[in-house]
Scaffold this active site. Structure first.
Site, PDB file in Angstrom:
ATOM      1  N   ARG A 108      -0.418  14.811  12.204  1.00  0.00           N
ATOM      2  CA  ARG A 108       0.059  14.564  10.831  1.00  0.00           C
ATOM      3  C   ARG A 108       0.333  15.869  10.070  1.00  0.00           C
ATOM      4  O   ARG A 108      -0.260  16.128   9.032  1.00  0.00           O
ATOM      5  CB  ARG A 108      -0.924  13.698  10.050  1.00  0.00           C
ATOM      6  CG  ARG A 108      -1.411  12.456  10.729  1.00  0.00           C
ATOM      7  CD  ARG A 108      -0.371  11.384  10.951  1.00  0.00           C
ATOM      8  NE  ARG A 108       0.189  10.772   9.789  1.00  0.00           N
ATOM      9  CZ  ARG A 108      -0.348   9.723   9.168  1.00  0.00           C
ATOM     10  NH1 ARG A 108      -1.472   9.205   9.611  1.00  0.00           N
ATOM     11  NH2 ARG A 108       0.216   9.201   8.106  1.00  0.00           N
ATOM     12  N   CYS A 136      -5.282  12.472  11.957  1.00  0.00           N
ATOM     13  CA  CYS A 136      -6.080  11.250  12.037  1.00  0.00           C
ATOM     14  C   CYS A 136      -5.903  10.735  13.469  1.00  0.00           C
ATOM     15  O   CYS A 136      -5.337  11.409  14.331  1.00  0.00           O
ATOM     16  CB  CYS A 136      -5.623  10.236  11.009  1.00  0.00           C
ATOM     17  SG  CYS A 136      -3.964   9.661  11.334  1.00  0.00           S
ATOM     18  N   ASP A 138       4.300   0.905  12.159  1.00  0.00           N
ATOM     19  CA  ASP A 138       3.098   0.246  11.618  1.00  0.00           C
ATOM     20  C   ASP A 138       2.957  -1.191  12.095  1.00  0.00           C
ATOM     21  O   ASP A 138       1.948  -1.830  11.831  1.00  0.00           O
ATOM     22  CB  ASP A 138       3.114   0.270  10.084  1.00  0.00           C
ATOM     23  CG  ASP A 138       2.939   1.676   9.563  1.00  0.00           C
ATOM     24  OD1 ASP A 138       3.196   1.895   8.353  1.00  0.00           O
ATOM     25  OD2 ASP A 138       2.582   2.574  10.352  1.00  0.00           O
ATOM     26  N   ARG A 181      -8.789  -0.332   4.312  1.00  0.00           N
ATOM     27  CA  ARG A 181      -7.907   0.646   3.663  1.00  0.00           C
ATOM     28  C   ARG A 181      -6.569  -0.006   3.295  1.00  0.00           C
ATOM     29  O   ARG A 181      -5.946   0.391   2.322  1.00  0.00           O
ATOM     30  CB  ARG A 181      -7.620   1.824   4.604  1.00  0.00           C
ATOM     31  CG  ARG A 181      -8.783   2.760   4.834  1.00  0.00           C
ATOM     32  CD  ARG A 181      -8.328   3.947   5.631  1.00  0.00           C
ATOM     33  NE  ARG A 181      -7.080   4.451   5.068  1.00  0.00           N
ATOM     34  CZ  ARG A 181      -6.136   5.077   5.800  1.00  0.00           C
ATOM     35  NH1 ARG A 181      -6.317   5.278   7.090  1.00  0.00           N
ATOM     36  NH2 ARG A 181      -5.039   5.508   5.237  1.00  0.00           N
ATOM     37  N   LYS A 217       0.845  -1.206   0.000  1.00  0.00           N
ATOM     38  CA  LYS A 217       0.000   0.000   0.000  1.00  0.00           C
ATOM     39  C   LYS A 217       0.878   1.253   0.000  1.00  0.00           C
ATOM     40  O   LYS A 217       0.660   2.173  -0.782  1.00  0.00           O
ATOM     41  CB  LYS A 217      -0.886   0.021   1.239  1.00  0.00           C
ATOM     42  CG  LYS A 217      -1.580   1.358   1.505  1.00  0.00           C
ATOM     43  CD  LYS A 217      -2.473   1.318   2.719  1.00  0.00           C
ATOM     44  CE  LYS A 217      -1.762   1.699   3.970  1.00  0.00           C
ATOM     45  NZ  LYS A 217      -1.568   3.136   4.211  1.00  0.00           N
ATOM     46  N   ASN A 218       1.888   1.270   0.856  1.00  0.00           N
ATOM     47  CA  ASN A 218       2.682   2.491   1.014  1.00  0.00           C
ATOM     48  C   ASN A 218       3.735   2.699  -0.073  1.00  0.00           C
ATOM     49  O   ASN A 218       4.433   3.703  -0.058  1.00  0.00           O
ATOM     50  CB  ASN A 218       3.309   2.535   2.411  1.00  0.00           C
ATOM     51  CG  ASN A 218       2.237   2.693   3.487  1.00  0.00           C
ATOM     52  OD1 ASN A 218       1.069   2.984   3.160  1.00  0.00           O
ATOM     53  ND2 ASN A 218       2.583   2.476   4.726  1.00  0.00           N
TER      54      ASN A 218
END
Ligand code: EPZ
Length: 417
Positions: A121, A116, A304, A396, A22-23
């Site tokens: 952020r 978030c 993460d 997500r 994803k990243n």
């Protein structure tokens, strides 16, 4: 909001195929805007965040065609540099469009990305780097406009090795006149993937993966066919799934060196880990040893993976301490794990975890993507049936999570709203 019902008590065993990262794919999809051609990106995971990025690219005028696991983006059709507020609010990673739009059009208009659940952020480092390249930003009532007559290479030092800021600056600097240097750059594997993608389009970027990245601007970037790297955080998540359920999982399509620190920490807990160049096997142990963890920029232990390890250490023998040094507020999952019986005390940036014998099922809420994954892992080992709510967070960043867990013998079903 849909939720996941997870029944505990089964050891997971078998094989799992890890999806594209994803990243890595989010900045790379944003980066297709830099080329005025047709680009095909392979190994694109089916995620909510990818759906939002496709919507953003279409809003900018690009045509986005889908095949099995690839996206073809006709960036030549991009004719706008404004990211609407509703899309910014859907996904913070839309901020990655700043560099490419400035590189393509010398201007960009975005609404301030919100914070978030894991912290405010800010994007001050993104703006600092882009300003150094000659961009002037003005705050309008509801958006931030950036523009320049010409991007000019600069020597930029990042106060913190921010992943997003490094990526945004790279994607603007590849079209700047002259040379740029990014010092104290982020070193994550996704930065190297972005460098390889940009160079495949004809850019001249060197040094990604180290803390000094050197870029020589070019006039034009061509089209590209590119395959993104496997997701190292999904890899780590399934490694913990084997450990927490005392199971045995063979992970395919992985890059072991991208999870060096996760392997090291799992070995410290007494779990067995074997690997070759594209597979990792994790063999659980009946008794998990307590350990201490501090999250750090890559190659340190990844933030993460912090929630997933908190779930694992909740049932370890003895006391563990997790220190979160990257995000200001990334312990919300501790409250939810406590509802399952975990003994966790949060003091500022540290969580002290006193291992217990057994977690108990409860109804819990995902506060962010990785917290949601951690609660699913806890549910796999808790006594009874756990309901994890707000799983749109999980959607997500995890492709076909229920299917992958079910194929490994886990009992997990989705409850539509
Ligand atoms: C990327 O976020 C990842 N997201 C995050 O993954 C990951 O947790 C993070 O890097 C750290 O590894 C994507 O790649 C899409 P940062 P990013 O800029 O770029 C502060 C997930 O679960 N900071 O490295 O936003 C910031 O507040 C997500 O997949 C500034 O102060 O992370 C944070 O404390 C969650 N000013 C720290 O740096 C800035 O301008 C790290 O942020 C930028 C960041």
């Amino acid at each position: 909001m849909s939720s996941l019902l997870v029944r505990g008590g089964r050891s997971l065993s078998g094989e799992v195929e890890i999806s594209g990262a994803k990243n890595a794919v989010l900045p790379i999809l944003a980066g297709t805007v830099l080329s005025a051609g047709e680009n095909t990106i392979h190994s694109v995971p089916k995620l909510r965040d990818v759906e939002v990025m496709k919507e953003v690219l279409r809003t900018l005028g690009a045509e986005v065609k889908e095949s099995e696991d690839a996206l073809t983006i006709s960036s030549n059709l991009v004719d706008s540099c404004e990211i609407p507020e509703y899309l910014m609010k859907k996904m913070r990673a839309t901020v990655f469009l700043m560099g490419p739009l400035l590189g393509r059009f010398n201007k960009v208009s975005i609404s301030q990305p919100g914070g978030c659940s894991i912290g405010p952020r800010p994007i001050d480092l993104h703006l600092k780097g882009l300003r150094a390249l000659g961009v002037e930003f003005t705050q309008k009532e509801d958006c931030l406009e950036g523009k320049t007559d010409k991007l000019v290479g600069a020597d930029i030092h990042l106060d913190f090795p921010s992943v997003g800021a490094t990526e945004n600056i790279m994607m603007a600097a590849v079209k700047a006149e002259g040379k740029s240097v990014i010092r104290n750059a982020a070193k994550e594997p996704e930065i190297i993937d972005l460098q390889n993608f940009l160079n495949g389009m004809g850019a001249q970027v060197r040094g990604a993966g180290t803390d000094i990245i050197k870029i020589k601007g070019v006039e034009k970037l061509n089209s590209i066919d590119y395959t993104v790297i496997p997701d190292r955080i999904e890899t780590g998540t399934f490694m913990v799934a084997a450990a927490i359920t005392n199971g045995e999982i063979l992970l395919n399509n992985v890059i072991p060196e991208h999870v060096d620190s996760v392997i090291a920490k799992l070995l410290e807990t007494g779990v067995e880990v074997e690997y070759n160049q594209d597979q990792i096997k994790v063999i659980g142990t009946p008794e998990i040893e307590s350990i201490d963890i501090k999250t750090l920029p890559y190659p340190g232990f990844p933030t993460d993976m912090q929630p997933q390890f908190m779930a694992l250490l909740s049932i370890a023998q003895g006391n563990s301490v997790i220190t979160e040094s990257i995000f200001e507020n990334r312990f919300k999952h501790a409250d939810e794990l406590r509802r399952m019986g975990a003994d966790i005390r949060v003091e500022s940036r540290s969580a002290i975890i006193q291992g217990i014998d057994k977690l108990s099922a409860a109804t819990v809420e995902a506060s962010d993507l990785r917290a949601g994954a951690a609660l699913v892992l806890a549910g796999l080992v808790a006594e009874g049936e756990t309901e994890v709510k707000n799983i749109y967070h999980i959607d997500r960043g995890y492709e076909n999570l229920e299917e992958k867990i079910t194929n490994l013998g886990g009992q997990i079903t989705r409850l539509a709203d």
